[in-house]
Motif scaffolding. Sequence first.
Motif, PDB file in Angstrom:
ATOM      1  N   MET A  15       0.831  -1.200   0.000  1.00 31.26           N
ATOM      2  CA  MET A  15       0.000   0.000   0.000  1.00 31.26           C
ATOM      3  C   MET A  15       0.865   1.250   0.000  1.00 31.26           C
ATOM      4  SD  MET A  15      -3.267  -0.489   2.508  1.00 31.26           S
ATOM      5  CE  MET A  15      -2.308  -0.880   3.959  1.00 31.26           C
ATOM      6  N   ALA A  16       0.584   2.160  -0.912  1.00 34.04           N
ATOM      7  CA  ALA A  16       1.247   3.455  -0.912  1.00 34.04           C
ATOM      8  C   ALA A  16       0.779   4.266   0.294  1.00 34.04           C
ATOM      9  CB  ALA A  16       0.929   4.198  -2.206  1.00 34.04           C
ATOM     10  N   ARG A  17       1.517   5.328   0.590  1.00 33.96           N
ATOM     11  CA  ARG A  17       1.191   6.127   1.772  1.00 33.96           C
ATOM     12  C   ARG A  17      -0.241   6.647   1.734  1.00 33.96           C
ATOM     13  NH1 ARG A  17       4.582  11.489   3.403  1.00 33.96           N
ATOM     14  NH2 ARG A  17       3.902  12.087   1.316  1.00 33.96           N
ATOM     15  N   GLU A  18      -0.700   7.103   0.559  1.00 34.45           N
ATOM     16  CA  GLU A  18      -2.050   7.656   0.482  1.00 34.45           C
ATOM     17  C   GLU A  18      -3.110   6.593   0.770  1.00 34.45           C
ATOM     18  OE1 GLU A  18      -0.517   6.932  -3.767  1.00 34.45           O
ATOM     19  OE2 GLU A  18       0.252   7.760  -1.880  1.00 34.45           O
ATOM     20  N   GLN A  19      -2.826   5.337   0.427  1.00 32.96           N
ATOM     21  CA  GLN A  19      -3.751   4.254   0.773  1.00 32.96           C
ATOM     22  C   GLN A  19      -3.734   3.982   2.264  1.00 32.96           C
ATOM     23  OE1 GLN A  19      -2.209   1.457  -2.465  1.00 32.96           O
ATOM     24  NE2 GLN A  19      -4.259   0.653  -2.134  1.00 32.96           N
ATOM     25  N   ALA A  20      -2.533   3.896   2.839  1.00 31.84           N
ATOM     26  CA  ALA A  20      -2.411   3.600   4.265  1.00 31.84           C
ATOM     27  C   ALA A  20      -3.094   4.667   5.115  1.00 31.84           C
ATOM     28  CB  ALA A  20      -0.938   3.485   4.649  1.00 31.84           C
ATOM     29  N   ARG A  21      -3.080   5.899   4.636  1.00 26.33           N
ATOM     30  CA  ARG A  21      -3.722   6.996   5.371  1.00 26.33           C
ATOM     31  C   ARG A  21      -5.221   7.075   5.102  1.00 26.33           C
ATOM     32  NH1 ARG A  21       0.587  12.078   4.758  1.00 26.33           N
ATOM     33  NH2 ARG A  21       2.118  11.281   6.251  1.00 26.33           N
ATOM     34  N   GLY A  22      -5.717   6.255   4.190  1.00 29.10           N
ATOM     35  CA  GLY A  22      -7.137   6.303   3.865  1.00 29.10           C
ATOM     36  C   GLY A  22      -7.527   7.534   3.082  1.00 29.10           C
ATOM     37  N   ASP A  23      -6.548   8.161   2.421  1.00 24.83           N
ATOM     38  CA  ASP A  23      -6.803   9.380   1.653  1.00 24.83           C
ATOM     39  C   ASP A  23      -7.198   8.994   0.229  1.00 24.83           C
ATOM     40  OD1 ASP A  23      -6.935  11.919   0.677  1.00 24.83           O
ATOM     41  OD2 ASP A  23      -4.776  12.329   0.784  1.00 24.83           O
ATOM     42  N   LEU A  24      -8.414   8.497   0.078  1.00 22.83           N
ATOM     43  CA  LEU A  24      -8.841   7.938  -1.202  1.00 22.83           C
ATOM     44  C   LEU A  24      -8.945   8.984  -2.303  1.00 22.83           C
ATOM     45  CD1 LEU A  24     -11.550   5.383  -0.015  1.00 22.83           C
ATOM     46  CD2 LEU A  24      -9.081   5.103  -0.243  1.00 22.83           C
ATOM     47  N   ASP A  25      -9.162  10.243  -1.925  1.00 23.19           N
ATOM     48  CA  ASP A  25      -9.277  11.284  -2.944  1.00 23.19           C
ATOM     49  C   ASP A  25      -7.954  11.557  -3.648  1.00 23.19           C
ATOM     50  OD1 ASP A  25     -11.974  11.623  -2.466  1.00 23.19           O
ATOM     51  OD2 ASP A  25     -11.676  13.217  -0.989  1.00 23.19           O
ATOM     52  N   SER A  26      -6.842  11.174  -3.017  1.00 23.96           N
ATOM     53  CA  SER A  26      -5.527  11.422  -3.616  1.00 23.96           C
ATOM     54  C   SER A  26      -5.077  10.292  -4.537  1.00 23.96           C
ATOM     55  CB  SER A  26      -4.475  11.611  -2.509  1.00 23.96           C
ATOM     56  OG  SER A  26      -4.758  12.760  -1.743  1.00 23.96           O
ATOM     57  N   ILE A  27      -5.758   9.174  -4.500  1.00 28.84           N
ATOM     58  CA  ILE A  27      -5.310   8.002  -5.251  1.00 28.84           C
ATOM     59  C   ILE A  27      -5.466   8.223  -6.750  1.00 28.84           C
ATOM     60  CG2 ILE A  27      -5.925   5.603  -5.779  1.00 28.84           C
ATOM     61  CD1 ILE A  27      -6.437   5.233  -2.783  1.00 28.84           C
ATOM     62  N   ASP A  28      -4.389   7.950  -7.488  1.00 29.00           N
ATOM     63  CA  ASP A  28      -4.446   7.991  -8.945  1.00 29.00           C
ATOM     64  C   ASP A  28      -3.485   6.943  -9.492  1.00 29.00           C
ATOM     65  OD1 ASP A  28      -1.856   9.082  -8.850  1.00 29.00           O
ATOM     66  OD2 ASP A  28      -2.540  11.135  -9.197  1.00 29.00           O
ATOM     67  N   ARG A  29      -3.138   7.021 -10.767  1.00 28.46           N
ATOM     68  CA  ARG A  29      -2.313   5.979 -11.385  1.00 28.46           C
ATOM     69  C   ARG A  29      -0.938   5.861 -10.736  1.00 28.46           C
ATOM     70  NH1 ARG A  29      -2.635   7.775 -17.394  1.00 28.46           N
ATOM     71  NH2 ARG A  29      -4.785   7.984 -16.683  1.00 28.46           N
ATOM     72  N   ARG A  30      -0.465   6.930 -10.086  1.00 27.79           N
ATOM     73  CA  ARG A  30       0.823   6.851  -9.396  1.00 27.79           C
ATOM     74  C   ARG A  30       0.757   5.950  -8.165  1.00 27.79           C
ATOM     75  NH1 ARG A  30       1.583  13.208  -8.959  1.00 27.79           N
ATOM     76  NH2 ARG A  30      -0.623  12.874  -8.470  1.00 27.79           N
ATOM     77  N   THR A  31      -0.453   5.709  -7.667  1.00 23.91           N
ATOM     78  CA  THR A  31      -0.624   4.746  -6.575  1.00 23.91           C
ATOM     79  C   THR A  31      -0.286   3.342  -7.067  1.00 23.91           C
ATOM     80  OG1 THR A  31      -2.362   6.131  -5.611  1.00 23.91           O
ATOM     81  CG2 THR A  31      -2.281   3.822  -4.905  1.00 23.91           C
ATOM     82  N   ASP A  32      -0.708   3.017  -8.279  1.00 24.20           N
ATOM     83  CA  ASP A  32      -0.353   1.722  -8.864  1.00 24.20           C
ATOM     84  C   ASP A  32       1.130   1.662  -9.230  1.00 24.20           C
ATOM     85  OD1 ASP A  32      -2.783   0.490  -8.588  1.00 24.20           O
ATOM     86  OD2 ASP A  32      -3.420   0.770 -10.671  1.00 24.20           O
ATOM     87  N   VAL A  33       1.721   2.804  -9.610  1.00 22.59           N
ATOM     88  CA  VAL A  33       3.165   2.837  -9.857  1.00 22.59           C
ATOM     89  C   VAL A  33       3.903   2.439  -8.580  1.00 22.59           C
ATOM     90  CG1 VAL A  33       5.122   4.396 -10.247  1.00 22.59           C
ATOM     91  CG2 VAL A  33       3.130   4.488 -11.761  1.00 22.59           C
ATOM     92  N   TRP A  34       3.447   2.976  -7.447  1.00 21.78           N
ATOM     93  CA  TRP A  34       4.032   2.584  -6.161  1.00 21.78           C
ATOM     94  C   TRP A  34       3.838   1.082  -5.946  1.00 21.78           C
ATOM     95  CZ3 TRP A  34       3.740   0.307  -1.483  1.00 21.78           C
ATOM     96  CH2 TRP A  34       4.614   0.738  -0.477  1.00 21.78           C
TER      97      TRP A  34
END
Length: 357
Positions: free
Chosen positions: A202-221
């Motif tokens: 899980m990228a940091r934005e996922q771990a923090r539950g910040d779903l509004d920040s998730i984009d394709r760079r989350t999958d890059v992570w």
Amino acid sequence: MATRKLPAPSKHAGAPPAPIELSPGDVVGERWRIVRQIGEGGSAVIYEAVHRNGRVGALKVLRPILSNDARARERFLAEARIANEVGHPSIVSVFDDDVLEDGRPYLVLELLEGESLHDRLARLPDQKMDALEACELGVRLCDLLDAVHGRGVIHRDLKPDNLFLTNEGQLKLLDFGIARAETVSRVFPTMTGVVLGTLGYMAREQARGDLDSIDRRTDVWGVGALLYRVITGKRVHQSESSNAELFAAMETPPAKVRVLAPEVPERIARVIDKALEQTMACRWGSALEMRDALELAIRHERLMRTAPPSWPGLEEEIAPPTNAAEPRRLRVELKALAFVSGIALGMIAAASWFGLT
């Protein structure tokens, strides 16, 4: 084998029926005969099943404990919609869905023959792969994700269990159960502050539950985390407790690849380290960019292994990419160097053949 035909769900209101235990020989939806259980996860159980017309599939049923969870049901059914909308040969096709008598939804997917990346790693020494082999897998995954992202979908759960290697050598991406569609028409319910994903991937934005920040760079992570595990043998932020691992994912930058595995070629390590940046803007901007960088790192490593030891300035000539604009330019430079290196090797071989050295 005895056959038990399960009736369709009743449309009459009343108390929910008791969960059905599927067994070999049961017929689901008047068309799918259960052969055997072949897998299970936190949200579903999977059976091999045969259609009345002879087609074989994998029947995936939501677990009873989640049957009354509206969000879980919606995510489960969204997996079929998203997978079929993307329509890529490396994504498992879903060709049927319905509801059991007890109200639980089920999907029927293509049945794969082969093994998951998790199972492949379990058979390898130290449960890790050679860096070049891992990066070649990463290139294929990035190509696939580029198609997925092109349809506005973020997978959000890239891990060894969700990559399948078929007996024919094809890579398949599984489980779009927590995938997120960026376009409004395909969004299914999520809640800000809810953690969706797998620890270690899980990228940091996922771990923090910040779903509004998730984009394709989350999958890059996620690709970076997958390669990190495959190459080093350890998960990113691997800890003794789940709470410690989750907190580290939120607050602590990952250890560099070569800290855990000094034998990994520097350029390969740097591509992965960049993918794992905590700050989204510092990662590769897309799966396509990461694929280009991985391809260059692979070519560089192969060239270094085949070039004459005394080749002057080769290390300095092939600098690793440091920003998004460099991979394509560097690809041209590598092709030129590979061409010149090939000529040099050919001249050396010819000279040796004719006794000129």
